[in-house]
Design a protein around this motif. Sequence first.
Motif, PDB file in Angstrom:
ATOM      1  N   VAL A 289      18.097  26.653  37.711  1.00  0.00           N
ATOM      2  CA  VAL A 289      17.824  27.307  36.425  1.00  0.00           C
ATOM      3  C   VAL A 289      16.359  27.093  36.072  1.00  0.00           C
ATOM      4  CG1 VAL A 289      20.168  27.083  35.508  1.00  0.00           C
ATOM      5  CG2 VAL A 289      18.515  25.262  35.084  1.00  0.00           C
ATOM      6  N   SER A 290      15.907  27.808  35.059  1.00  0.00           N
ATOM      7  CA  SER A 290      14.557  27.602  34.562  1.00  0.00           C
ATOM      8  C   SER A 290      14.392  26.157  34.095  1.00  0.00           C
ATOM      9  CB  SER A 290      14.280  28.545  33.391  1.00  0.00           C
ATOM     10  OG  SER A 290      13.134  28.134  32.690  1.00  0.00           O
ATOM     11  N   ALA A 291      13.224  25.586  34.343  1.00  0.00           N
ATOM     12  CA  ALA A 291      12.944  24.209  33.913  1.00  0.00           C
ATOM     13  C   ALA A 291      13.085  24.057  32.403  1.00  0.00           C
ATOM     14  CB  ALA A 291      11.539  23.805  34.351  1.00  0.00           C
ATOM     15  N   THR A 292      12.899  25.139  31.662  1.00  0.00           N
ATOM     16  CA  THR A 292      13.034  25.069  30.201  1.00  0.00           C
ATOM     17  C   THR A 292      14.493  24.978  29.764  1.00  0.00           C
ATOM     18  OG1 THR A 292      13.043  27.480  30.019  1.00  0.00           O
ATOM     19  CG2 THR A 292      10.903  26.383  29.854  1.00  0.00           C
ATOM     20  N   GLN A 293      15.424  25.330  30.650  1.00  0.00           N
ATOM     21  CA  GLN A 293      16.846  25.355  30.307  1.00  0.00           C
ATOM     22  C   GLN A 293      17.629  24.179  30.882  1.00  0.00           C
ATOM     23  OE1 GLN A 293      18.385  27.465  28.341  1.00  0.00           O
ATOM     24  NE2 GLN A 293      16.763  28.976  28.038  1.00  0.00           N
ATOM     25  N   VAL A 294      17.006  23.420  31.786  1.00  0.00           N
ATOM     26  CA  VAL A 294      17.810  22.474  32.573  1.00  0.00           C
ATOM     27  C   VAL A 294      18.341  21.308  31.747  1.00  0.00           C
ATOM     28  CG1 VAL A 294      15.868  21.061  33.420  1.00  0.00           C
ATOM     29  CG2 VAL A 294      17.952  21.292  34.805  1.00  0.00           C
ATOM     30  N   GLU A 295      17.602  20.838  30.755  1.00  0.00           N
ATOM     31  CA  GLU A 295      18.114  19.707  29.969  1.00  0.00           C
ATOM     32  C   GLU A 295      19.351  20.118  29.171  1.00  0.00           C
ATOM     33  OE1 GLU A 295      16.587  16.056  27.069  1.00  0.00           O
ATOM     34  OE2 GLU A 295      15.139  17.472  27.901  1.00  0.00           O
ATOM     35  N   ALA A 296      19.343  21.329  28.617  1.00  0.00           N
ATOM     36  CA  ALA A 296      20.523  21.821  27.898  1.00  0.00           C
ATOM     37  C   ALA A 296      21.714  21.948  28.846  1.00  0.00           C
ATOM     38  CB  ALA A 296      20.212  23.166  27.246  1.00  0.00           C
ATOM     39  N   LEU A 297      21.478  22.413  30.064  1.00  0.00           N
ATOM     40  CA  LEU A 297      22.554  22.508  31.059  1.00  0.00           C
ATOM     41  C   LEU A 297      23.086  21.124  31.410  1.00  0.00           C
ATOM     42  CD1 LEU A 297      24.220  24.180  33.122  1.00  0.00           C
ATOM     43  CD2 LEU A 297      22.327  23.832  34.739  1.00  0.00           C
ATOM     44  N   TRP A 298      22.195  20.194  31.653  1.00  0.00           N
ATOM     45  CA  TRP A 298      22.556  18.805  31.993  1.00  0.00           C
ATOM     46  C   TRP A 298      23.459  18.211  30.910  1.00  0.00           C
ATOM     47  CZ3 TRP A 298      21.589  15.658  36.192  1.00  0.00           C
ATOM     48  CH2 TRP A 298      21.657  14.272  36.013  1.00  0.00           C
ATOM     49  N   ASN A 299      23.050  18.358  29.652  1.00  0.00           N
ATOM     50  CA  ASN A 299      23.824  17.781  28.543  1.00  0.00           C
ATOM     51  C   ASN A 299      25.172  18.478  28.384  1.00  0.00           C
ATOM     52  OD1 ASN A 299      21.865  15.858  27.925  1.00  0.00           O
ATOM     53  ND2 ASN A 299      20.765  17.245  26.570  1.00  0.00           N
ATOM     54  N   ALA A 300      25.211  19.791  28.627  1.00  0.00           N
ATOM     55  CA  ALA A 300      26.483  20.512  28.549  1.00  0.00           C
ATOM     56  C   ALA A 300      27.438  20.066  29.654  1.00  0.00           C
ATOM     57  CB  ALA A 300      26.230  22.016  28.636  1.00  0.00           C
ATOM     58  N   LEU A 301      26.906  19.790  30.830  1.00  0.00           N
ATOM     59  CA  LEU A 301      27.742  19.305  31.932  1.00  0.00           C
ATOM     60  C   LEU A 301      28.289  17.908  31.633  1.00  0.00           C
ATOM     61  CD1 LEU A 301      25.582  20.638  34.893  1.00  0.00           C
ATOM     62  CD2 LEU A 301      27.951  21.310  34.419  1.00  0.00           C
ATOM     63  N   ILE A 302      27.467  17.062  31.016  1.00  0.00           N
ATOM     64  CA  ILE A 302      27.961  15.737  30.595  1.00  0.00           C
ATOM     65  C   ILE A 302      29.117  15.904  29.617  1.00  0.00           C
ATOM     66  CG2 ILE A 302      27.398  13.644  29.292  1.00  0.00           C
ATOM     67  CD1 ILE A 302      24.564  13.803  30.469  1.00  0.00           C
ATOM     68  N   ALA A 303      28.954  16.817  28.644  1.00  0.00           N
ATOM     69  CA  ALA A 303      30.003  17.057  27.658  1.00  0.00           C
ATOM     70  C   ALA A 303      31.282  17.581  28.304  1.00  0.00           C
ATOM     71  CB  ALA A 303      29.503  18.041  26.600  1.00  0.00           C
ATOM     72  N   ALA A 304      31.145  18.257  29.445  1.00  0.00           N
ATOM     73  CA  ALA A 304      32.318  18.775  30.171  1.00  0.00           C
ATOM     74  C   ALA A 304      32.954  17.728  31.081  1.00  0.00           C
ATOM     75  CB  ALA A 304      31.919  19.999  30.987  1.00  0.00           C
ATOM     76  N   GLY A 305      32.392  16.509  31.096  1.00  0.00           N
ATOM     77  CA  GLY A 305      32.987  15.425  31.871  1.00  0.00           C
ATOM     78  C   GLY A 305      32.392  15.203  33.240  1.00  0.00           C
ATOM     79  N   VAL A 306      31.209  15.770  33.492  1.00  0.00           N
ATOM     80  CA  VAL A 306      30.529  15.538  34.775  1.00  0.00           C
ATOM     81  C   VAL A 306      29.675  14.283  34.632  1.00  0.00           C
ATOM     82  CG1 VAL A 306      28.960  16.481  36.494  1.00  0.00           C
ATOM     83  CG2 VAL A 306      30.498  18.013  35.247  1.00  0.00           C
ATOM     84  N   LYS A 307      29.830  13.342  35.570  1.00  0.00           N
ATOM     85  CA  LYS A 307      29.142  12.051  35.471  1.00  0.00           C
ATOM     86  C   LYS A 307      27.769  12.100  36.131  1.00  0.00           C
ATOM     87  CE  LYS A 307      29.927   7.081  36.180  1.00  0.00           C
ATOM     88  NZ  LYS A 307      29.887   6.776  34.739  1.00  0.00           N
ATOM     89  N   PRO A 308      26.691  11.767  35.412  1.00  0.00           N
ATOM     90  CA  PRO A 308      25.382  11.681  36.062  1.00  0.00           C
ATOM     91  C   PRO A 308      25.387  10.611  37.155  1.00  0.00           C
ATOM     92  CG  PRO A 308      25.151  11.724  33.668  1.00  0.00           C
ATOM     93  CD  PRO A 308      26.602  11.508  33.960  1.00  0.00           C
ATOM     94  N   ALA A 309      24.749  10.914  38.271  1.00  0.00           N
ATOM     95  CA  ALA A 309      24.687   9.994  39.404  1.00  0.00           C
ATOM     96  C   ALA A 309      23.254   9.952  39.930  1.00  0.00           C
ATOM     97  CB  ALA A 309      25.656  10.437  40.501  1.00  0.00           C
ATOM     98  N   GLY A 310      22.870   8.781  40.426  1.00  0.00           N
ATOM     99  CA  GLY A 310      21.494   8.583  40.864  1.00  0.00           C
ATOM    100  C   GLY A 310      21.336   8.559  42.374  1.00  0.00           C
ATOM    101  N   LEU A 311      20.136   8.169  42.792  1.00  0.00           N
ATOM    102  CA  LEU A 311      19.798   8.165  44.217  1.00  0.00           C
ATOM    103  C   LEU A 311      20.666   7.204  45.023  1.00  0.00           C
ATOM    104  CD1 LEU A 311      15.914   8.118  43.892  1.00  0.00           C
ATOM    105  CD2 LEU A 311      17.306  10.044  44.666  1.00  0.00           C
ATOM    106  N   GLY A 312      21.109   6.115  44.398  1.00  0.00           N
ATOM    107  CA  GLY A 312      21.939   5.141  45.118  1.00  0.00           C
ATOM    108  C   GLY A 312      23.231   5.763  45.599  1.00  0.00           C
ATOM    109  N   ALA A 313      23.952   6.424  44.682  1.00  0.00           N
ATOM    110  CA  ALA A 313      25.206   7.081  45.058  1.00  0.00           C
ATOM    111  C   ALA A 313      24.951   8.250  45.994  1.00  0.00           C
ATOM    112  CB  ALA A 313      25.942   7.554  43.805  1.00  0.00           C
ATOM    113  N   ARG A 314      23.858   8.954  45.781  1.00  0.00           N
ATOM    114  CA  ARG A 314      23.528  10.085  46.661  1.00  0.00           C
ATOM    115  C   ARG A 314      23.390   9.604  48.106  1.00  0.00           C
ATOM    116  NH1 ARG A 314      21.568  15.375  46.617  1.00  0.00           N
ATOM    117  NH2 ARG A 314      19.640  15.790  47.756  1.00  0.00           N
ATOM    118  N   ASP A 315      22.818   8.410  48.292  1.00  0.00           N
ATOM    119  CA  ASP A 315      22.615   7.901  49.643  1.00  0.00           C
ATOM    120  C   ASP A 315      23.926   7.449  50.279  1.00  0.00           C
ATOM    121  OD1 ASP A 315      20.619   7.358  51.726  1.00  0.00           O
ATOM    122  OD2 ASP A 315      21.219   5.271  51.462  1.00  0.00           O
TER     123      ASP A 315
END
Length: 373
Positions: free
Chosen positions: A210-236
């Motif tokens: 998505v546009s960089a101007t929209q990504v924070e709103a998308l991120w927060n909406a996904l959190i509200a939908a129950g998606v858990k943020p994950a970092g580089l440790g879990a990615r590896d």
Amino acid sequence: MTLKATPLNNAHRALGARMVDFGGWDMPVNYGSQIEEHNAVRNDAGMFDVSHMCVVDIEGPNVRAFLRGLLANNVDKLQVSGKALYSCMLNAEGTVIDDLIVYFFNENWFRLVVNAGTAEKDVAWMQQQNTATNSGLTITERRNANEPMALVAVQGPNARAKVWQVLPETQAASEAIKPFNVVIVKDTAFGEVMLARTGYTGEDGFEIGVSATQVEALWNALIAAGVKPAGLGARDTLRLEAGMNLYGQDMDETVNPLDAGLAWTIDLVSERDFIGKAALLAKGQNAQFVGLILREKGGVLRAHQKVIIGGNEQTGEITSGTFSPTMQEAIALARVPNGVAVGDTVHVEIRGKQLAASVVKLPFVRNGKILAA
């Protein structure tokens, strides 16, 4: 040195993420519990900020012919708009400049997604080849463009359903696509959205642009939908369980891709020539890439540990290793001599001890199921 920041940097800090220097980028390694983040992706849905990856659009009438010569995999496999292909990009010596995904939209427009740490050299190499072949293409690095693009990977068995909660207008178009396909959809709330059914975890899901101007709103909406943020440790740990290579660790410009388990991404069959083909045909495969599971207690498998085969006559090396949260065992990717077979026992040198490990077929885990034992 000032670290580069993605458009989600403030959002990570607001969540209390532990931030680290990752190839010059200020990135979250975890938000508290790496294990919980890993398990969320395996069992439900987790998401990663992958905006440090670089989207590169290549446009012009000669783009397919250009990519035929640039990439080791064959873009002629991409005949339907929205198809994607994984490939290596090689130098003349046949070693790996980078591994990447290429998306086909139309005969005048292909999109590549390349690794963060290699993006500058990748784009410079593409521009060099563009000039050398007189292809006349426009090569646009989208994170530095007028309308920068950000990327979020949502992965896990419930990932797609949760994305559709947040982006309901995209469901009709994206529900029908198979793995390794992509669509671009206009969404009222978020504008132009790219949904690619690709990922780096061994689970289903979408990589969303998505546009960089929209990504924070998308991120927060996904959190509200129950998606858990994950970092580089879990990615590896997730990608290692899935048997997926990491550039700079499992392969780089010193490594023949045939020795890195990437023969399936190299098209040596067609008559098409590409950069590095002659060198690959001359060198052939001199090692093989396997999975290891540690069978004795006393350590964790890590990169650069020596693998001893048959009483020290031959050796290999671990390229990536970790403790698998899904399997509850120490696992690794390793480059070993030709002739080592699945089921063989080898020994890994850990702090002066030689501990037994089993050679297994990759991947270890895929779609939530343990495949290697």
